[in-house]
Design an enzyme around this catalytic site. Structure first.
Site, short mmCIF file in Angstrom:
data_model
loop_
_atom_site.label_atom_id
_atom_site.label_comp_id
_atom_site.label_asym_id
_atom_site.label_seq_id
_atom_site.Cartn_x
_atom_site.Cartn_y
_atom_site.Cartn_z
N GLY A 104 1.03 -5.40 0.71
CA GLY A 104 -0.10 -5.63 -0.18
C GLY A 104 0.31 -6.22 -1.52
CB ALA A 108 -0.90 0.00 1.24
CD GLU A 131 -1.78 -8.12 2.58
OE1 GLU A 131 -1.52 -6.93 2.32
OE2 GLU A 131 -2.58 -8.46 3.47
CD GLU A 180 1.99 -5.81 5.37
OE1 GLU A 180 2.95 -6.53 5.67
OE2 GLU A 180 1.29 -6.01 4.38
C1 LIG Z 1 -2.55 -2.82 -0.42
C2 LIG Z 1 -3.83 -2.09 -0.22
C3 LIG Z 1 -4.59 -2.58 0.97
C4 LIG Z 1 -5.07 -1.49 1.81
C5 LIG Z 1 -6.16 -1.79 2.79
C6 LIG Z 1 -6.42 -0.53 3.60
C7 LIG Z 1 -7.33 -0.75 4.74
C8 LIG Z 1 -6.74 -1.61 5.78
C9 LIG Z 1 -5.38 -1.10 6.26
C10 LIG Z 1 -4.57 -2.16 6.93
C11 LIG Z 1 -4.33 -3.29 5.96
C12 LIG Z 1 -2.88 -3.36 5.50
C13 LIG Z 1 -2.81 -3.57 4.00
C14 LIG Z 1 -1.39 -3.81 3.55
O1 LIG Z 1 -0.97 -5.03 4.09
C15 LIG Z 1 -0.50 -2.68 4.06
C16 LIG Z 1 0.76 -2.46 3.30
O2 LIG Z 1 1.02 -2.97 2.24
S1 LIG Z 1 1.76 -1.34 4.11
C17 LIG Z 1 3.22 -1.21 3.06
C18 LIG Z 1 4.09 -2.42 3.16
N1 LIG Z 1 5.31 -2.22 2.39
C19 LIG Z 1 6.48 -1.76 2.95
O3 LIG Z 1 6.55 -1.55 4.13
C20 LIG Z 1 7.67 -1.57 2.02
C21 LIG Z 1 8.21 -0.15 2.18
N2 LIG Z 1 9.39 0.03 1.35
C22 LIG Z 1 10.64 -0.31 1.80
O4 LIG Z 1 10.82 -0.86 2.87
C23 LIG Z 1 11.80 -0.01 0.88
O5 LIG Z 1 11.32 0.79 -0.19
C24 LIG Z 1 12.48 -1.25 0.29
C25 LIG Z 1 11.46 -2.16 -0.36
C26 LIG Z 1 13.24 -1.98 1.39
C27 LIG Z 1 13.48 -0.81 -0.78
O6 LIG Z 1 14.37 0.13 -0.16
P1 LIG Z 1 15.31 1.03 -1.11
O7 LIG Z 1 15.92 0.19 -2.15
O8 LIG Z 1 16.17 1.81 -0.19
O9 LIG Z 1 14.31 2.00 -1.84
P2 LIG Z 1 13.50 3.22 -1.17
O10 LIG Z 1 13.03 2.85 0.19
O11 LIG Z 1 14.30 4.47 -1.32
O12 LIG Z 1 12.21 3.28 -2.09
C28 LIG Z 1 12.28 3.87 -3.37
C29 LIG Z 1 11.17 4.91 -3.43
O13 LIG Z 1 9.89 4.21 -3.33
C30 LIG Z 1 9.19 4.72 -2.20
N3 LIG Z 1 8.41 3.64 -1.60
C31 LIG Z 1 8.83 2.38 -1.35
N4 LIG Z 1 7.84 1.65 -0.82
C32 LIG Z 1 6.75 2.47 -0.73
C33 LIG Z 1 5.40 2.31 -0.27
N5 LIG Z 1 4.94 1.13 0.18
N6 LIG Z 1 4.58 3.37 -0.30
C34 LIG Z 1 5.02 4.57 -0.77
N7 LIG Z 1 6.28 4.81 -1.25
C35 LIG Z 1 7.12 3.74 -1.21
C36 LIG Z 1 10.24 5.28 -1.28
O14 LIG Z 1 9.67 6.20 -0.41
C37 LIG Z 1 11.20 5.90 -2.27
O15 LIG Z 1 10.60 7.09 -2.73
P3 LIG Z 1 11.53 8.37 -3.03
O16 LIG Z 1 12.22 8.68 -1.73
O17 LIG Z 1 12.50 7.90 -4.09
O18 LIG Z 1 10.58 9.43 -3.49
#
Ligand SMILES: CCCCCCCCCCCCC[C@H](O)CC(=O)SCCNC(=O)CCNC(=O)[C@H](O)C(C)(C)COP(=O)(O)OP(=O)(O)OC[C@H]1O[C@@H](n2cnc3c(N)ncnc32)[C@H](O)[C@@H]1OP(=O)(O)O
Length: 263
Positions: free
Chosen positions: A114, A70, A117, A137
Site C-alpha cells: 500500500g 497495510a 500504491e 502482497e
Molecule cells: C494500504 C491500505 C489498503 C487496505 C485495503 C484493505 C481492503 C482490501 C484488502 C486487500 C488490498 C490490499 C491492500 C494492500 O496492497 C495490502 C498491503 O499493503 S499488505 C502489506 C504489504 N507489505 C509487506 O508485505 C511488507 C512487510 N514487511 C517486510 O517484508 C519487512 O518488514 C521488510 C520491509 C522486508 C523489512 O524487513 P526487516 O528489515 O527485517 O524489518 P522487520 O521485518 O523486522 O520490520 C520491522 C518492524 O516493522 C514491522 N512491520 C514491517 N512491515 C509491516 C507491515 N506491513 N505491517 C505491520 N508491521 C510491519 C515488523 O513486524 C517489525 O516489527 P517488530 O517485530 O519490530 O515489532
C-alpha cells in the site's frame, strides 16, 4: 480483534516551508497503514489541497520506512467494518491525484504494498538509493488491491504489472528506476536536500497550469480521443484566462524570467 483504529498520538506531522507543505508519516515501527492513519490523511490533505498558498505537497516517512504497506496485524483480523475503513486508502490516493498542485512521494525508505500504491497516485516519485520498492502482497495471499492492480498497468503496461505483482519482489532502488516505477533515485545522504530543492522548483511553477494539466490527463486518459480532446479544450480555455499564462507569455517577449504566482 485488532481494530487498528486508534493511534494514541497523531502519526502525520505537517510542516510548511514557504509554498511547500510536507506530510511526514511517523507510525513506528514501519509506517504501516491502519484506519486511523487513513482518516488522519484525509483530514490533513483537504486544507492543503484547498490552500492556494500551498503550491507543492511532499509525502515522506521516517527512519527505514516510507510506508511498509497495510498494517498486516490489522489485515489479519479484517472485519467488514475495518475493511471499509481501510479501503478509504483509495480516497487518500484520489485526493492526491486530484490535488490542484504537484504532489511528490519522497520515499526515504521501503515503499511496499500500500505504500508503493500510494506513490503511484503522486506526480513525482523520488526514492532513496538504499530503499526498496515493490508489491509483496502475493506472499501474504493478497494482491495489491488498494489501487495497485489498476495504476501499475497504466504505468508500465499490463504484462510487466502482472509480473511485478505475481513475483511480488522487493526491487532495489536502481531496478525500480530502470523499470520506470520511480522517477529519481537519490543517495541517502543527499535525499533531504534533493527533495527540498525539487519541491521548491515545483512550487515556483504555474500551479494553475499544473492543476489543469492533472485534471485533463486524469479525466481524458482512456476516453475516446474526441471526448478526451474536448476535456483538453475545456482545460485550455481555463488556462488561457490564468494570470500565469499572461505572465509567462509576456515574460518571454520581455526577455525576462517569469514570476508565476500560481494563479
Ligand atoms: C494500504 C491500505 C489498503 C487496505 C485495503 C484493505 C481492503 C482490501 C484488502 C486487500 C488490498 C490490499 C491492500 C494492500 O496492497 C495490502 C498491503 O499493503 S499488505 C502489506 C504489504 N507489505 C509487506 O508485505 C511488507 C512487510 N514487511 C517486510 O517484508 C519487512 O518488514 C521488510 C520491509 C522486508 C523489512 O524487513 P526487516 O528489515 O527485517 O524489518 P522487520 O521485518 O523486522 O520490520 C520491522 C518492524 O516493522 C514491522 N512491520 C514491517 N512491515 C509491516 C507491515 N506491513 N505491517 C505491520 N508491521 C510491519 C515488523 O513486524 C517489525 O516489527 P517488530 O517485530 O519490530 O515489532
Amino acid at each position: 480483534m485488532n481494530e487498528g483504529t486508534e493511534n494514541p498520538v497523531p502519526v502525520l506531522n505537517v510542516t510548511r516551508e514557504g509554498a511547500v507543505a510536507t506530510i511526514r508519516i511517523d507510525r513506528p515501527p514501519a509506517n504501516a497503514v491502519d484506519p486511523a492513519m487513513i482518516e488522519e490523511f484525509l483530514t490533513v490533505l483537504a486544507p492543503l489541497a484547498d490552500d492556494p498558498a500551498v503550491r507543492c505537497v511532499v509525502l515522506t516517512g521516517t527512519g527505514r520506512f516510507f510506508v511498509a504497506g497495510a498494517d498486516i496485524a490489522v489485515m489479519r483480523d479484517l472485519s467488514d467494518a475495518n475493511q471499509a475503513k481501510m479501503r478509504r486508502w483509495i480516497d487518500v490516493q484520489r485526493a492526491l491525484e486530484r490535488a490542484p498542485k504537484p504532489v511528490v512521494a519522497a520515499m526515504n525508505g521501503h515503499a511496499l504494498g500500500g505504500g508503493a500504491e500510494l506513490s503511484l497516485a503522486c506526480d513525482l516519485r523520488i526514492l532513496a538509493d538504499n530503499a526498496s520498492f515493490g508489491f509483496p502482497e502475493m506472499a501474504l495471499g493478497l494482491f495489491p488491491g488498494a489501487g495497485g492492480s489498476q495504476r501499475l498497468p497504466r504505468l508500465v503496461g499490463p504484462h510487466l504489472a502482472k509480473r511485478l505483482m505475481i513475483d511480488g519482489v522487493r526491487l532495489s532502488a536502481r531496478r525500480a528506476l530502470e523499470l520506470g516505477l520511480v522517477d529519481v533515485v537519490v543517495p541517502q545522504e543527499e535525499f533531504a536536500e534533493t527533495v527540498a530543492a525539487t519541491a521548491r522548483t515545483l512550487a515556483a511553477k504555474p500551479t494553475a497550469a499544473i492543476a489543469l494539466l492533472k485534471r485533463v490527463v486524469d479525466e481524458g486518459y482512456g476516453l475516446p480521443i474526441e471526448e478526451a480532446l474536448a476535456r483538453e479544450e475545456k482545460g485550455v480555455q481555463e488556462l488561457m484566462r490564468s494570470a500565469d499564462a499572461a505572465e509567462g507569455l509576456q515574460a518571454f517577449l520581455d526577455k525576462r524570467p517569469p514570476e508565476f504566482t500560481g494563479r
